[in-house]
Structure formats: C-alpha cells, structure tokens
Design a protein around this motif. Structure first.
Motif, mmCIF file in Angstrom:
data_model
loop_
_atom_site.group_PDB
_atom_site.id
_atom_site.type_symbol
_atom_site.label_atom_id
_atom_site.label_comp_id
_atom_site.label_asym_id
_atom_site.label_seq_id
_atom_site.Cartn_x
_atom_site.Cartn_y
_atom_site.Cartn_z
ATOM 1 N N MET A 83 74.495 21.755 -81.165
ATOM 2 C CA MET A 83 74.287 20.475 -81.855
ATOM 3 C C MET A 83 75.351 20.284 -82.915
ATOM 4 N N THR A 84 75.995 19.115 -82.915
ATOM 5 C CA THR A 84 76.991 18.810 -83.924
ATOM 6 C C THR A 84 76.442 17.758 -84.875
ATOM 7 N N LEU A 85 77.117 17.616 -86.008
ATOM 8 C CA LEU A 85 76.679 16.609 -86.960
ATOM 9 C C LEU A 85 76.768 15.214 -86.370
ATOM 10 N N VAL A 86 77.793 14.971 -85.584
ATOM 11 C CA VAL A 86 77.949 13.652 -84.973
ATOM 12 C C VAL A 86 76.758 13.349 -84.071
ATOM 13 N N ASP A 87 76.192 14.359 -83.436
ATOM 14 C CA ASP A 87 75.069 14.173 -82.527
ATOM 15 C C ASP A 87 73.717 14.241 -83.227
ATOM 16 N N PHE A 88 73.728 14.357 -84.574
ATOM 17 C CA PHE A 88 72.479 14.495 -85.309
ATOM 18 C C PHE A 88 71.826 13.124 -85.456
ATOM 19 N N SER A 89 71.464 12.554 -84.296
ATOM 20 C CA SER A 89 70.836 11.239 -84.250
ATOM 21 C C SER A 89 69.604 11.323 -83.368
ATOM 22 N N VAL A 90 68.717 10.378 -83.550
ATOM 23 C CA VAL A 90 67.458 10.407 -82.815
ATOM 24 C C VAL A 90 67.695 10.369 -81.316
ATOM 25 N N LEU A 91 68.563 9.469 -80.855
ATOM 26 C CA LEU A 91 68.765 9.326 -79.415
ATOM 27 C C LEU A 91 69.380 10.574 -78.801
ATOM 28 N N ALA A 92 70.378 11.152 -79.480
ATOM 29 C CA ALA A 92 71.019 12.358 -78.954
ATOM 30 C C ALA A 92 70.043 13.522 -78.927
ATOM 31 N N MET A 108 70.118 15.892 -93.385
ATOM 32 C CA MET A 108 69.007 16.831 -93.525
ATOM 33 C C MET A 108 67.959 16.605 -92.437
ATOM 34 N N VAL A 109 67.768 15.360 -92.046
ATOM 35 C CA VAL A 109 66.815 14.987 -91.003
ATOM 36 C C VAL A 109 67.420 13.858 -90.168
ATOM 37 N N PRO A 110 66.944 13.676 -88.938
ATOM 38 C CA PRO A 110 67.483 12.609 -88.092
ATOM 39 C C PRO A 110 67.031 11.213 -88.498
ATOM 40 N N PHE A 111 65.818 11.088 -89.076
ATOM 41 C CA PHE A 111 65.371 9.776 -89.540
ATOM 42 C C PHE A 111 64.329 9.963 -90.630
ATOM 43 N N THR A 112 64.107 8.873 -91.350
ATOM 44 C CA THR A 112 63.145 8.893 -92.452
ATOM 45 C C THR A 112 62.357 7.597 -92.441
ATOM 46 N N LEU A 113 61.338 7.548 -93.289
ATOM 47 C CA LEU A 113 60.567 6.330 -93.483
ATOM 48 C C LEU A 113 60.768 5.839 -94.913
ATOM 49 N N GLY A 114 60.875 4.523 -95.059
ATOM 50 C CA GLY A 114 61.059 3.929 -96.375
ATOM 51 C C GLY A 114 60.252 2.660 -96.514
ATOM 52 N N SER A 115 60.251 2.113 -97.715
ATOM 53 C CA SER A 115 59.567 0.848 -97.975
ATOM 54 C C SER A 115 60.484 -0.028 -98.804
ATOM 55 N N ASP A 116 60.252 -1.345 -98.726
ATOM 56 C CA ASP A 116 61.182 -2.303 -99.315
ATOM 57 C C ASP A 116 60.401 -3.489 -99.887
ATOM 58 N N GLY A 117 60.361 -3.556 -101.236
ATOM 59 C CA GLY A 117 59.711 -4.675 -101.895
ATOM 60 C C GLY A 117 60.691 -5.616 -102.569
ATOM 61 N N GLY A 118 61.960 -5.185 -102.693
ATOM 62 C CA GLY A 118 62.978 -6.021 -103.307
ATOM 63 C C GLY A 118 64.374 -5.594 -102.904
ATOM 64 N N GLY A 119 64.423 -4.697 -101.898
ATOM 65 C CA GLY A 119 65.701 -4.154 -101.445
ATOM 66 C C GLY A 119 65.665 -2.655 -101.285
ATOM 67 N N SER A 120 64.481 -2.063 -101.318
ATOM 68 C CA SER A 120 64.356 -0.617 -101.494
ATOM 69 C C SER A 120 64.705 0.240 -100.293
ATOM 70 N N VAL A 121 64.921 -0.350 -99.110
ATOM 71 C CA VAL A 121 65.585 0.421 -98.046
ATOM 72 C C VAL A 121 67.038 0.001 -97.922
ATOM 73 N N ARG A 122 67.331 -1.272 -98.209
ATOM 74 C CA ARG A 122 68.699 -1.777 -98.010
ATOM 75 C C ARG A 122 69.653 -1.313 -99.105
ATOM 76 N N ILE A 123 69.197 -1.258 -100.349
ATOM 77 C CA ILE A 123 70.060 -0.814 -101.444
ATOM 78 C C ILE A 123 70.544 0.619 -101.219
ATOM 79 N N PRO A 124 69.624 1.597 -101.040
ATOM 80 C CA PRO A 124 70.111 2.958 -100.823
ATOM 81 C C PRO A 124 70.829 3.136 -99.491
ATOM 82 N N ALA A 125 70.480 2.347 -98.490
ATOM 83 C CA ALA A 125 71.215 2.416 -97.216
ATOM 84 C C ALA A 125 72.665 2.026 -97.440
ATOM 85 N N ALA A 126 72.898 0.965 -98.221
ATOM 86 C CA ALA A 126 74.261 0.534 -98.507
ATOM 87 C C ALA A 126 75.011 1.588 -99.314
#
Length: 492
Positions: free
Chosen positions: A1-10, A166-184
């Motif tokens: 497993m490589t870092l590039v392949d550290f995705s849910v689909l792979a 650290m993980v392939p995916f996470t869960l977040g919540s967004d009331g004013g930008g709270s997934v989009r701000i840290p994603a950016a």
C-alpha cells in the motif's frame, strides 16, 4: 500500500481482492496516528484494541467470502461531536469530558453497517463553535502542510487526519463552513450536502444550519460515501427522501451553465488565493470544455443574520445552565452574548434568512453551478481564532469575519463542496468552492469528480511522507496532553 493509494476506493478493491487485509490497514493507520498525532493533534481518542479486533473479524469473514458492505474493514475517524453509543463524546469541552451517549448518530451507524471500523474520535472546537482549529480542551489542531498553522475548523481533526494520511476517510459536520474551511486549509475534499440530505442527530439549536457528512481525499471517495449515508432518518425531521441518484456517476449535462465569483460582498481575497482559484477555473474551462462566465451576485453580507441564529441558538441550548465555568472562554463568551437577543430579534433573523436564501436560489435560475474561493485567506497561526491583525466585524464570532464565503450557503441550504485546486507560493492548499442549486447534490459531486482529474492531483503534505517531528505542538490544556498510547478511549 502506498500513500497515493490510501483512498477508500483503492483500499476497498485491495481488501476485496485479498491483496490487503483489514488488520494490516488498521495497523498502518494506528502506526501513523501514533507517529503523527503528537505533531498534528487530530485524534482525541483512539480505540486501538477494539479496532484491531474488528479488523481481524473482518478478515475472517472475508476469507469465508462474507463482506459486511462496501466499506468492509476500512477504518474511519469520527468527529467528536457525533454520538457513538457507550463511547466518550467530549465535544471539545470540559463540561462533557465524561459524557458517553447511549445511542449512535445515524451517519456513524450507516458507516459501521457498511463495514467501516471506527478507529477513534477526531478533535473539534468546543461544541463546534469556531471556524479555526484552536481548542482550549484539546489544544490546537495543526495543519499537516505546516504545523505552525491552523487546520481550520470546526471539523479540525477530521481534515488534519486525512491530510496526514492517518485514516482513509472521516466524518464531519458543517454549520457555517465546518467541513469546507478545514478541507480548504488542509487540501482535502468535503461537501456540505443540501440541508437534510444526510440526517443530523441529535437535535441542534441551529438545526436550520447544521449538516453532517463524510470527508475524504477525493471527490470520488466521497461519492461512494455519500451513497451510503444519504437518505432519511425519523430522528431528523428535516431529513430528505433519498434522491435515488448514484453519486459515483460523473456524467455532466452538455448545456452546463457555470458562474464564477472571484469574491462576494466586496471582500478582499488574499492575492495568492485569488491567483490559484483563477488558474484552476481557467484550467477547468479548457479541460472540461465548458463555458464559465463571471458573475457578481448583488447579495448583502448576511453575517448579522447568521450570527443572530448562531449565537442566540447557543443561548437557548446552554444559557439556562447555572454554571458556565466548565466551558472554554470562547464558547462561554458566545453563550453570554446570547443575552442581547430577544424573541423579536431572533424571529427577524429567521425572516431575513428566508429572504436571503431566496436571493441565492434566484441565482440558480441562471446558472447550474457557482464557483468561488472556499476561504479568502491562507491558514494562519494554529493558536489563533483569526489571522493576526485581522479586524472582524463581529465582537463575538471572530471567525465569521474571515469566512464570508461559507456560511451563506448554510443559511440557504444549498450543496457546497470544497475541492483542492492548487498550492500558494507558501506551499499551502487552496480550496475551490463548488455550489449547486438546492437538492442538486449529484451534479455538484459529478462536477467535482470530473474537475479533480485536472487540478491538484496526488499532492501530499511533506509531513505525511516524512513522518512526525518530536516536540511539535504540546496542547495548551493539561487535560488534553498526550501522555501515552492506550486503547481505553481516553485521551492518549
């Protein structure tokens, strides 16, 4: 497993084919968390023994040809605002440091039912109140691209954990930008779906703003994840019927109309943010052979509307408590400020929100998608609520002053995604926000999947490649200090 392949689909394909075991994947995640979390401070709790036991069970089942679902044996991180039965949900607050709910949030349960393994809880600002990554309870969550800088928030750890692989995916919540701000800020993908597309529970005092959803390294990964979590739940009266769409479908209509707003409300966008976003838009116009035309929405900044709903809502939920001393200073200040609002002010904001949302919906009579920067500033110091020297128009919510492009779409309920689109001259990620008309979640996701083929491919923070550096980022709160590795669910 490589870092590039550290995705849910792979990883899904590797586990299904037998070329990768769930135990090996979970061990890799645990090793990376143990090495990098002292730097980044993305996880507040880790369930080492339980995760490994689940992984071994998944491997036994796979050997027998039995798979729990499309996420069989893949680990995830869960924002520490989501309820998980019998596990601590500390909400970034001393007031809830010992709280363990008896029920599990729908979004978490759907991921578990699909075969995912919850490896731990990720950090958040107290009760998700702020758009920075600073927490008086956990200490600041740091940006894997530069640990001196903030991850953004309030889904702080969820974004930082992804960027650090650290993980392939996470869960977040967004009331004013709270997934989009840290994603950016962290260079990962996140979409706030239409209000109600993913059920949000338990009830929030700002339910008209609150969204739940997955965060991932790519739009393609998130498309699969949204297929799993969308659809109604009786506990969320706002939840929508399943739209029946397959979000992994990438077909775009031939007559797609796209508007590009370099800014909103006359806000000064940082030059490097503006450059990277404009370059990405030019690339996409050519690569996707679509017409992207400039637009200048004549909206007034709804910051006053948002803050009334946000602050007054917190007052309703927490202001009746006689002892606010267990809350951090930022959240306590928010609750105390709620006393300035009366019912008339709150209802006026509700009415104004409806009018503002209508003006956004009217724009989407003329365009199918709107492109704009996710955040107009670069990441700033990890222990701050706003960039140094920045003067916010708000006396209570400094973060709303530098996030004017995210909270409007919480007020309107439109789907809005942050797609990594390049790096500044300082080597920091920039997010391109993709907004669609209400309930057009599948179109936003299809566009993002097409777009990511042409911008920001396979860029990884140097930290995620090189590993951690000892001595970075000692949390400011002794209760959150990293002292040892354990599997009890307590701070480690």
């Amino acid at each position: 497993m490589t870092l590039v392949d550290f995705s849910v689909l792979a990883l899904r394909s590797a586990i299904a084919s037998g070329s990768l075991t769930s135990e090996a994947l979970v061990q890799e995640s645990l090793a990376r968390i143990k090495r990098l979390n002292p730097v980044v401070n993305a996880f507040s709790q880790v369930y080492e023994e339980q995760a490994l036991e689940e992984a071994r069970a998944c491997d036994r089942e796979a050997a027998e040809g039995r798979f729990r679902g499309p996420l069989h044996g893949i680990p995830m991180g869960v924002k520490d605002l989501f309820f998980t039965a019998g596990r601590l949900c500390q909400r970034g607050s001393t007031a809830y440091k010992d709280f363990a709910p008896k029920a599990t949030a729908p979004i978490v349960q759907r991921m578990v039912d699909a075969g995912s393994i919850m490896i731990g809880k990720t950090t958040t600002t107290e009760m998700g109140w702020s758009g920075s990554g600073n927490s008086e309870f956990y200490g600041p969550t740091r940006n894997p691209w530069n640990p001196d800088l903030t991850s953004g928030g309030s889904s702080s750890g969820s974004a930082a954990a992804l960027a650090a692989r650290m993980v392939p995916f996470t869960l977040g919540s967004d009331g004013g930008g709270s997934v989009r701000i840290p994603a950016a800020f962290c260079g990962v993908f996140a979409m706030k779906a239409s209000l109600g597309r993913v059920p949000a529970w338990p009830w929030s005092a700002t339910e008209m703003l609150s969204h739940a959803g997955p965060m991932s390294l790519s739009a393609r990964d998130s498309a699969l994840l949204f297929n799993i979590v969308k659809g109604p739940d009786p506990r969320d009266h706002q939840s929508l019927p399943d739209d029946g769409a397959d979000y992994t479908e990438t077909h775009l209509p031939k007559s797609l109309r796209i508007g590009f707003a370099p800014s909103l409300f006359g806000f000064d966008v940082a030059p490097e943010i503006g450059r990277v976003v404009r370059d990405a838009v030019d690339v996409l116009a050519a690569a996707l052979a679509v017409d992207i035309r400039p637009v200048s929405p004549g909206w007034s900044d709804p910051i006053g509307i948002f803050e009334t709903l946000w602050v007054a809502g917190r007052g309703v939920a927490y202001g009746a408590q006689s002892d606010l001393s267990k809350f951090g200073s930022g959240f306590r200040g928010l609750v105390e400020a709620s006393a300035q609002y009366d019912l008339a002010a709150y209802l006026a904001a509700v009415k104004a929100r409806a009018e503002f949302a209508g003006s956004i919906h009217a724009l989407f009579e003329d365009v199918d998608l709107l492109l704009l920067p996710t955040v107009p500033v670069e990441p700033f110091a990890a222990d701050r609520e706003a960039p140094e020297g920045f003067v916010s128009p708000s006396q209570v919510l400094a973060w709303t002053g530098w996030t004017p492009f995210t909270y409007p779409f919480n007020l309107s309920g439109n789907p809005a995604a942050s797609l990594p689109c390049g790096l500044t001259a300082n080597g920091l990620p920039v997010g391109l926000q993709v907004v669609g008309r209400r309930h057009a979640d599948a179109l936003v996701m299809a566009f993002c999947q097409q777009a990511e083929n042409h911008i920001f491919n396979n860029k990884i923070p140097p930290l995620a490649v090189a590993g951690g550096k000892a001595g970075w980022g000692t949390p400011s709160n002794p209760t959150a200090e990293i002292t040892s590795w354990n599997s009890t669910g307590e701070h480690f």
